[in-house]
Design a protein around this motif. Structure first.
Motif, PDB file in Angstrom:
ATOM      1  N   THR A  92      13.583  26.581  12.828  1.00  0.00           N
ATOM      2  CA  THR A  92      12.856  27.856  12.789  1.00  0.00           C
ATOM      3  C   THR A  92      13.574  28.827  11.865  1.00  0.00           C
ATOM      4  OG1 THR A  92      14.080  28.448  14.811  1.00  0.00           O
ATOM      5  CG2 THR A  92      11.763  27.822  15.056  1.00  0.00           C
ATOM      6  N   ASP A  93      12.792  29.636  11.151  1.00  0.00           N
ATOM      7  CA  ASP A  93      13.427  30.691  10.373  1.00  0.00           C
ATOM      8  C   ASP A  93      13.708  31.844  11.330  1.00  0.00           C
ATOM      9  OD1 ASP A  93      10.457  32.129   8.793  1.00  0.00           O
ATOM     10  OD2 ASP A  93      11.050  31.878  10.863  1.00  0.00           O
ATOM     11  N   SER A  94      14.355  32.889  10.810  1.00  0.00           N
ATOM     12  CA  SER A  94      14.813  33.954  11.721  1.00  0.00           C
ATOM     13  C   SER A  94      13.736  35.002  11.976  1.00  0.00           C
ATOM     14  CB  SER A  94      16.014  34.673  11.094  1.00  0.00           C
ATOM     15  OG  SER A  94      15.555  35.452   9.974  1.00  0.00           O
ATOM     16  N   GLY A  96      13.048  37.196   9.726  1.00  0.00           N
ATOM     17  CA  GLY A  96      13.364  38.267   8.778  1.00  0.00           C
ATOM     18  C   GLY A  96      12.519  38.202   7.524  1.00  0.00           C
ATOM     19  N   PHE A  97      12.338  37.007   7.019  1.00  0.00           N
ATOM     20  CA  PHE A  97      11.610  36.846   5.758  1.00  0.00           C
ATOM     21  C   PHE A  97      10.175  37.352   5.887  1.00  0.00           C
ATOM     22  CE2 PHE A  97      11.258  35.144   1.589  1.00  0.00           C
ATOM     23  CZ  PHE A  97       9.998  34.594   1.460  1.00  0.00           C
ATOM     24  N   GLN A  98       9.515  36.977   7.007  1.00  0.00           N
ATOM     25  CA  GLN A  98       8.123  37.427   7.194  1.00  0.00           C
ATOM     26  C   GLN A  98       8.067  38.919   7.509  1.00  0.00           C
ATOM     27  OE1 GLN A  98       8.932  34.319   8.366  1.00  0.00           O
ATOM     28  NE2 GLN A  98       7.640  33.282   6.855  1.00  0.00           N
ATOM     29  N   PHE A 146      19.501  36.046  11.419  1.00  0.00           N
ATOM     30  CA  PHE A 146      18.632  37.125  10.965  1.00  0.00           C
ATOM     31  C   PHE A 146      19.220  37.728   9.693  1.00  0.00           C
ATOM     32  CE2 PHE A 146      15.076  39.716  11.674  1.00  0.00           C
ATOM     33  CZ  PHE A 146      15.377  41.041  11.478  1.00  0.00           C
ATOM     34  N   ASP A 147      18.420  37.754   8.652  1.00  0.00           N
ATOM     35  CA  ASP A 147      18.948  38.207   7.360  1.00  0.00           C
ATOM     36  C   ASP A 147      17.911  39.044   6.631  1.00  0.00           C
ATOM     37  OD1 ASP A 147      17.106  36.126   6.883  1.00  0.00           O
ATOM     38  OD2 ASP A 147      18.066  35.634   4.976  1.00  0.00           O
ATOM     39  N   GLU A 148      18.355  39.723   5.592  1.00  0.00           N
ATOM     40  CA  GLU A 148      17.414  40.374   4.684  1.00  0.00           C
ATOM     41  C   GLU A 148      17.370  39.598   3.380  1.00  0.00           C
ATOM     42  OE1 GLU A 148      18.191  44.390   3.328  1.00  0.00           O
ATOM     43  OE2 GLU A 148      16.215  44.520   2.362  1.00  0.00           O
ATOM     44  N   CYS A 149      16.195  39.144   3.017  1.00  0.00           N
ATOM     45  CA  CYS A 149      16.010  38.447   1.749  1.00  0.00           C
ATOM     46  C   CYS A 149      15.559  39.475   0.728  1.00  0.00           C
ATOM     47  CB  CYS A 149      14.945  37.361   1.906  1.00  0.00           C
ATOM     48  SG  CYS A 149      14.491  36.590   0.348  1.00  0.00           S
ATOM     49  N   VAL A 150      16.400  39.773  -0.258  1.00  0.00           N
ATOM     50  CA  VAL A 150      16.032  40.774  -1.251  1.00  0.00           C
ATOM     51  C   VAL A 150      15.358  40.098  -2.439  1.00  0.00           C
ATOM     52  CG1 VAL A 150      17.863  42.362  -0.572  1.00  0.00           C
ATOM     53  CG2 VAL A 150      18.299  40.652  -2.352  1.00  0.00           C
ATOM     54  N   VAL A 191      23.353  32.470   3.172  1.00  0.00           N
ATOM     55  CA  VAL A 191      24.086  33.106   2.069  1.00  0.00           C
ATOM     56  C   VAL A 191      23.113  33.919   1.228  1.00  0.00           C
ATOM     57  CG1 VAL A 191      25.468  32.705  -0.016  1.00  0.00           C
ATOM     58  CG2 VAL A 191      25.795  31.265   2.024  1.00  0.00           C
ATOM     59  N   GLN A 192      23.414  35.204   1.056  1.00  0.00           N
ATOM     60  CA  GLN A 192      22.602  36.055   0.208  1.00  0.00           C
ATOM     61  C   GLN A 192      23.442  36.495  -1.003  1.00  0.00           C
ATOM     62  OE1 GLN A 192      19.448  36.509   0.323  1.00  0.00           O
ATOM     63  NE2 GLN A 192      18.844  35.934   2.396  1.00  0.00           N
ATOM     64  N   GLY A 193      23.072  37.603  -1.626  1.00  0.00           N
ATOM     65  CA  GLY A 193      23.837  38.070  -2.792  1.00  0.00           C
ATOM     66  C   GLY A 193      23.017  38.149  -4.062  1.00  0.00           C
ATOM     67  N   ILE A 217      20.918  28.657   1.722  1.00  0.00           N
ATOM     68  CA  ILE A 217      20.994  29.547   0.553  1.00  0.00           C
ATOM     69  C   ILE A 217      19.681  30.311   0.526  1.00  0.00           C
ATOM     70  CG2 ILE A 217      21.168  29.719  -1.941  1.00  0.00           C
ATOM     71  CD1 ILE A 217      22.880  27.201  -1.913  1.00  0.00           C
ATOM     72  N   GLY A 218      19.774  31.610   0.833  1.00  0.00           N
ATOM     73  CA  GLY A 218      18.585  32.461   0.844  1.00  0.00           C
ATOM     74  C   GLY A 218      18.487  33.242  -0.448  1.00  0.00           C
ATOM     75  N   GLY A 219      17.405  34.004  -0.553  1.00  0.00           N
ATOM     76  CA  GLY A 219      17.274  34.883  -1.705  1.00  0.00           C
ATOM     77  C   GLY A 219      16.986  34.171  -3.011  1.00  0.00           C
ATOM     78  N   LEU A 220      16.507  32.930  -2.909  1.00  0.00           N
ATOM     79  CA  LEU A 220      16.045  32.219  -4.117  1.00  0.00           C
ATOM     80  C   LEU A 220      14.559  31.901  -3.958  1.00  0.00           C
ATOM     81  CD1 LEU A 220      19.027  29.798  -4.871  1.00  0.00           C
ATOM     82  CD2 LEU A 220      18.499  31.998  -5.945  1.00  0.00           C
ATOM     83  N   SER A 221      13.923  31.518  -5.061  1.00  0.00           N
ATOM     84  CA  SER A 221      12.457  31.329  -5.067  1.00  0.00           C
ATOM     85  C   SER A 221      11.757  32.611  -4.612  1.00  0.00           C
ATOM     86  CB  SER A 221      12.041  30.164  -4.156  1.00  0.00           C
ATOM     87  OG  SER A 221      12.673  28.985  -4.559  1.00  0.00           O
ATOM     88  N   ASN A 248      18.239  24.798   1.082  1.00  0.00           N
ATOM     89  CA  ASN A 248      17.733  25.749   0.101  1.00  0.00           C
ATOM     90  C   ASN A 248      16.348  26.184   0.560  1.00  0.00           C
ATOM     91  OD1 ASN A 248      17.500  27.356  -2.117  1.00  0.00           O
ATOM     92  ND2 ASN A 248      17.084  25.699  -3.565  1.00  0.00           N
ATOM     93  N   MET A 249      16.199  27.446   0.895  1.00  0.00           N
ATOM     94  CA  MET A 249      15.000  27.950   1.572  1.00  0.00           C
ATOM     95  C   MET A 249      13.864  28.226   0.598  1.00  0.00           C
ATOM     96  SD  MET A 249      16.958  30.551   4.165  1.00  0.00           S
ATOM     97  CE  MET A 249      16.000  30.258   5.641  1.00  0.00           C
ATOM     98  N   GLY A 250      12.647  27.816   1.021  1.00  0.00           N
ATOM     99  CA  GLY A 250      11.451  28.178   0.270  1.00  0.00           C
ATOM    100  C   GLY A 250      11.227  27.370  -0.994  1.00  0.00           C
ATOM    101  N   VAL A 251      11.743  26.156  -1.016  1.00  0.00           N
ATOM    102  CA  VAL A 251      11.659  25.317  -2.215  1.00  0.00           C
ATOM    103  C   VAL A 251      10.770  24.118  -1.957  1.00  0.00           C
ATOM    104  CG1 VAL A 251      13.056  23.627  -3.475  1.00  0.00           C
ATOM    105  CG2 VAL A 251      13.797  25.994  -3.317  1.00  0.00           C
TER     106      VAL A 251
END
Ligand SMILES: Nc1cc(N)c2c(=O)[nH][nH]c(=O)c2c1
Length: 372
Positions: A92-94, A96-98, A146-150, A191-193, A217-221, A248-251
């Protein structure tokens, strides 16, 4: 017990590797593509379809499941496995993304995110602890922090502040998980950044230091170029421990999957295969096929001549085109089945290629036929 990652073999010429993730709900061979079952269904697929095509793990979206059917029903059902009759692993994702991409009127604070449901505008508040609590109610085997995907264009200062808050949220979620989750449940750090390597390095180092069961690895795609994605991916992946799964999320496009696995990624997910199927597009060994094109009106050959899936073994391009043009649900179902099968079979072939130290040969052969 939480998951255990078993490294089987590293490719001789790249960072690609074959492994097995052992979970209480079953083993997951890697590299693996994970079909997305947003609200407890991989759209138009039965659980028997998913098993028949070789799906080993599926995703559930915390935000969506929290809103519908809601945690009252989820808890009464005994969790998502029982609710949807899926007895293999669930990730499950956290949420946060949605929350950041779907909900309205979001207000972010150190404590969490206040948002209004995209369904009825009702007000809700997610914290790192709440996210883990919901994923516990789902009985998730592999949970996300729980994260923030920028987005890819965020400024350095915003990304730095967001990444630092995501680290603080990760610690809070981990503490709640250790005190409240079932021992069989695992938790990944994310991991963000953004597109900034110094921030990626700090995020990776600090997240790994918290000792999660695996790392995403978040914040990609999220709008960056393919070159940027590959650059950040190849910089970040080696910063993650070899003895834990890397996700690798969202790939989901074939090339992004190849690049991810070549970098040493083990897991990937995306709604792409079922989403484009509903719009009449198929992934085939000869590239994308937009089935509603008039080209296929009298093409009675299989969708993909090299595929042995149910769709390609029983129906022609002309018939699939007819279904899609007639807006028949069966069209979306048959194309979804094929697209998922195609990606799962590609992952199986990648695993075999890594075992034979021929990953790059397979990648070259696939790219040439696919038209990359
Ligand atoms: N492309 C992405 C897809 C995703 N589902 C996520 C996510 O769930 N969390 N955090 C992320 O950064 C992220 C990125």
């Amino acid at each position: 017990m939480p998951l255990k990652y078993e490294l089987i073999k590293k490719d001789k010429y790249t960072n690609a590797r074959v492994g097995v993730i052992h979970t209480a709900s079953g083993d997951i061979p890697t590299p693996i593509f994970m079909p997305v079952g947003t609200v407890g269904t991989v759209k138009t697929m039965t659980v028997d379809d998913l098993k028949e095509m070789g799906a080993k793990i599926i995703l559930g979206n915390t935000y969506h499941l929290y809103l519908k059917p809601g945690m009252d029903i989820m808890k009464k059902a005994g969790g998502l496995h029982k609710f949807m009759n899926w007895d293999r692993p669930i990730l499950t994702d956290s949420g946060g993304f949605q929350v950041f991409s779907l909900a309205d009127n979001r207000k972010i604070s150190e404590d969490g995110v206040m948002f209004r449901s995209h369904i009825d505008g009702s007000k809700h508040f997610f914290t790192p602890e709440k996210s883990i609590e919901i994923q516990n109610d789902i009985h998730s085997d592999i949970m996300m922090s729980f994260d923030e995907c920028v987005d890819a264009n965020a400024s350095y200062d915003y990304v730095k502040n967001s990444m630092e808050r995501t680290l603080r949220w990760a610690k809070r979620g981990l503490d709640y998980h250790k005190a409240n989750s079932h021992p069989d449940q695992s938790l990944f750090g994310i991991v963000q950044g953004g597109m900034f390597k110094d921030l990626r390095e700090i995020s990776a180092r600090e997240t790994v230091a918290m000792d999660f069961d695996g790392y995403s690895i978040g914040g990609l795609s999220v709008g960056e170029t393919k070159e940027e994605m590959i650059d950040i991916l190849n910089f970040t992946t080696p910063l993650l421990p070899e003895d834990k799964p890397r996700y690798n999320m969202g790939v989901g496009t074939p090339d992004y999957l190849f690049e991810s696995f070549e970098a040493g990624i083990d897991m990937a997910d995306c709604v792409l295969p079922t989403r484009i199927a509903r719009n009449g597009t198929a992934l085939t060994s000869e590239g994308r096929v937009v089935i509603k094109n008039a080209t296929y009106k009298e093409d009675f050959s299989p969708l993909d001549p090299e595929c042995d899936c149910y769709t390609c073994s029983n129906y022609s391009r002309a018939y699939l085109r007819h279904l899609v043009n007639a807006k028949e649900i069966l069209g979306a179902r048959l194309l979804s089945y094929h697209n998922l099968y195609f990606l799962l079979k590609m992952c199986e072939n990648i695993r075999e290629a890594i075992m034979n130290d021929s990953f790059l040969d397979y990648k070259k052969e696939f790219y040439e036929k696919y038209g990359y």
